[in-house]
Design an enzyme around this catalytic site. Sequence first.
Site, PDB file in Angstrom:
ATOM      1  N   LYS A   1     -16.653  13.808  39.675  1.00 49.75           N
ATOM      2  CA  LYS A   1     -16.919  15.246  39.549  1.00 49.75           C
ATOM      3  C   LYS A   1     -18.003  15.449  38.494  1.00 49.75           C
ATOM      4  O   LYS A   1     -18.389  14.528  37.799  1.00 49.75           O
ATOM      5  CB  LYS A   1     -15.641  15.987  39.158  1.00 49.75           C
ATOM      6  CG  LYS A   1     -14.597  15.999  40.274  1.00 49.75           C
ATOM      7  CD  LYS A   1     -13.457  16.925  39.918  1.00 49.75           C
ATOM      8  CE  LYS A   1     -12.414  16.967  41.030  1.00 49.75           C
ATOM      9  NZ  LYS A   1     -11.275  17.803  40.623  1.00 49.75           N
TER      10      LYS A   1
ATOM     11  N   HIS B   1     -19.462  18.408  33.114  1.00 48.62           N
ATOM     12  CA  HIS B   1     -20.028  19.710  32.763  1.00 48.62           C
ATOM     13  C   HIS B   1     -20.189  19.854  31.248  1.00 48.62           C
ATOM     14  O   HIS B   1     -19.801  18.984  30.485  1.00 48.62           O
ATOM     15  CB  HIS B   1     -19.224  20.854  33.381  1.00 48.62           C
ATOM     16  CG  HIS B   1     -17.780  20.851  33.003  1.00 48.62           C
ATOM     17  ND1 HIS B   1     -17.355  21.235  31.757  1.00 48.62           N
ATOM     18  CD2 HIS B   1     -16.676  20.500  33.695  1.00 48.62           C
ATOM     19  CE1 HIS B   1     -16.041  21.141  31.697  1.00 48.62           C
ATOM     20  NE2 HIS B   1     -15.597  20.682  32.863  1.00 48.62           N
TER      21      HIS B   1
ATOM     22  N   HIS C   1     -17.450  19.090  28.850  1.00 48.50           N
ATOM     23  CA  HIS C   1     -17.220  17.687  28.499  1.00 48.50           C
ATOM     24  C   HIS C   1     -18.165  17.258  27.371  1.00 48.50           C
ATOM     25  O   HIS C   1     -17.796  16.477  26.509  1.00 48.50           O
ATOM     26  CB  HIS C   1     -17.435  16.766  29.704  1.00 48.50           C
ATOM     27  CG  HIS C   1     -16.400  16.937  30.770  1.00 48.50           C
ATOM     28  ND1 HIS C   1     -16.717  17.270  32.077  1.00 48.50           N
ATOM     29  CD2 HIS C   1     -15.056  16.852  30.732  1.00 48.50           C
ATOM     30  CE1 HIS C   1     -15.601  17.364  32.776  1.00 48.50           C
ATOM     31  NE2 HIS C   1     -14.579  17.116  31.983  1.00 48.50           N
TER      32      HIS C   1
END
Length: 579
Positions: A140, A143, A146
């Site tokens: 994933k 973003h 993170h």
Amino acid sequence: MAACAFRRSIARQLSEVLDLPPENLIKSISAVPVSRKRRNADFQLSIASIEEGSSRDYMAQDLQLRAQKLAEKLKCDAVVSEISTGPGTVNFTINRELLAKTVLQQVQKDGTQYGTKSELFSTVPKQKAVVEFSSPNIAKKFHIGHLRSTIIGNFIANLKVALGHEVTRINYLGDWGMQFGLLGVGFQQFGEKEKLKSSPLQHLFEVYVQINKAAADENTKKLAKDFFRKLEEHDEQALSLWKEFRDFSIKEYTRIYKRLGVHFDEYSGESFYQEKSREVLKMLEDKGLLQKTIKGTGVVDLSEKKDLSSLSTVSRSDGTSLYITRDLAAAIDRMNKYNWDTMIYVTDRNQSSHFQHLFQILKLMGYDWVERCQHVSFGLVQGMKTRKGEVVFLEDVLDEVRSRMLENMASAKTTKEVEDPMETAEKVGLAALIIQDFRGLLSSDYQFSWDRALQSRGDTGVFLQYTHARLHSLERMHGNEPVTDVNVACLQEPDAIFLLQHLLRYDEVLYRSSQDLQPKHIVSYLLTLSHLAAVAHQTLPVKGSTPALAQARLCLFQATRSVLANGMKLLGITPVTRM
């Protein structure tokens, strides 16, 4: 620590007058923040803080009067050259020659440990800490949340290590769950082994996006469920493919984290706790905490009145574990493994209720150590885009900050020829990102701006790096060897005193950050230090001064650079020596 010796000396005299033990007074004596507008004392005693124990509520003028009465009983001595009063404070000015000598000797002697050895930390026991941070999901987007978790967690771990604590840095990967059923099926259809090896993060993300388009299709759903069930049942083929996803991703992450200057002691993940989470469900059942809903899902009642008004779902109707169950298992496992004194989770504030539930369930299970768990939450960043568009991979951010910084360096006329412009641009650019992120309270949201972050003047990471490089070049020009046997008593100019006063309060700033885990105290300290150094660099020339004065000033600038570098490293910034 220079400040300690002065505080202790002031506390000794106060203790005789006030008839209180000196150690009770030390925390009430603080260094005065520097102001270039007026001449300030070095330390102040807050009258209110020594009256805290009494039940009386003092009025402002009453405190003022008490301050004056106390000041009249105190005498100047070899350490204190002047005593005055302010609003509810008694102010102490340190003998100027002693100030210069003590501070500069201490910085030189303690080096990278300057400030961390202070007696302010003497009551803080050395601890074993576990810090869980970064924690992206495989396949994933990485973003911006993170990225924040990564740099904040790294700062907290750095600070704790600097203060002598034993720290374990854990990256808890999203490496399990239904999405791996989809990913497995997707890889069988769209995956390429070569791409998985060469750019795993990007390839798995692309595969995931492609298979997600088909995720509504009943057949795909069934295949994904089957694949995940195979994983749960330890089917060899499914597991070996999943292991490749995980191993190649970690290898790639490690390389990118290295660019950020971040490392982990352990790459953990939800996958570690599928078995153990079953044990947790069994424990919840044995303790009578697990209830079943009509649909068959497992819940724990968290309400005070036990009326299910607040509950947490811990298992699906088919008995499989959920994210929170795996988190419960991880917390218990880490306690057994590390026997930690404190465990800190660094995630965005959207997960606050998840952690509230987690901590409540652990408490119900009888784990008292949950009191020593802490969720450090942070706000959201708006508007961070790269030229490619929205941030998908961490590497995109690093590449972007490097290329923008390279452009700025190329257009700046002052840029010296640096040996490795790419590396310098990356380090300076990262400083810019980190300072923009750390300037406010971690819990507040902020609007990201490349232009603001990368300005070379003002309160930015670029300015800190520029100051460090400038001070470094001053040392290069005047011989690099550490300056010893220098008579620094001649450092009497206001701009020299401002720097000395500011260096004096570094331990208090570290103490504040260690108490609330907010980097902003250190950031604003370093920005002020850099602004004071910029002025002093102009008003206190080394070149053209008498040898004795030149040496003393060089000594002051060396100490300034040393503390600046220490503080930058705590924040996760690598200081550059040329730019």
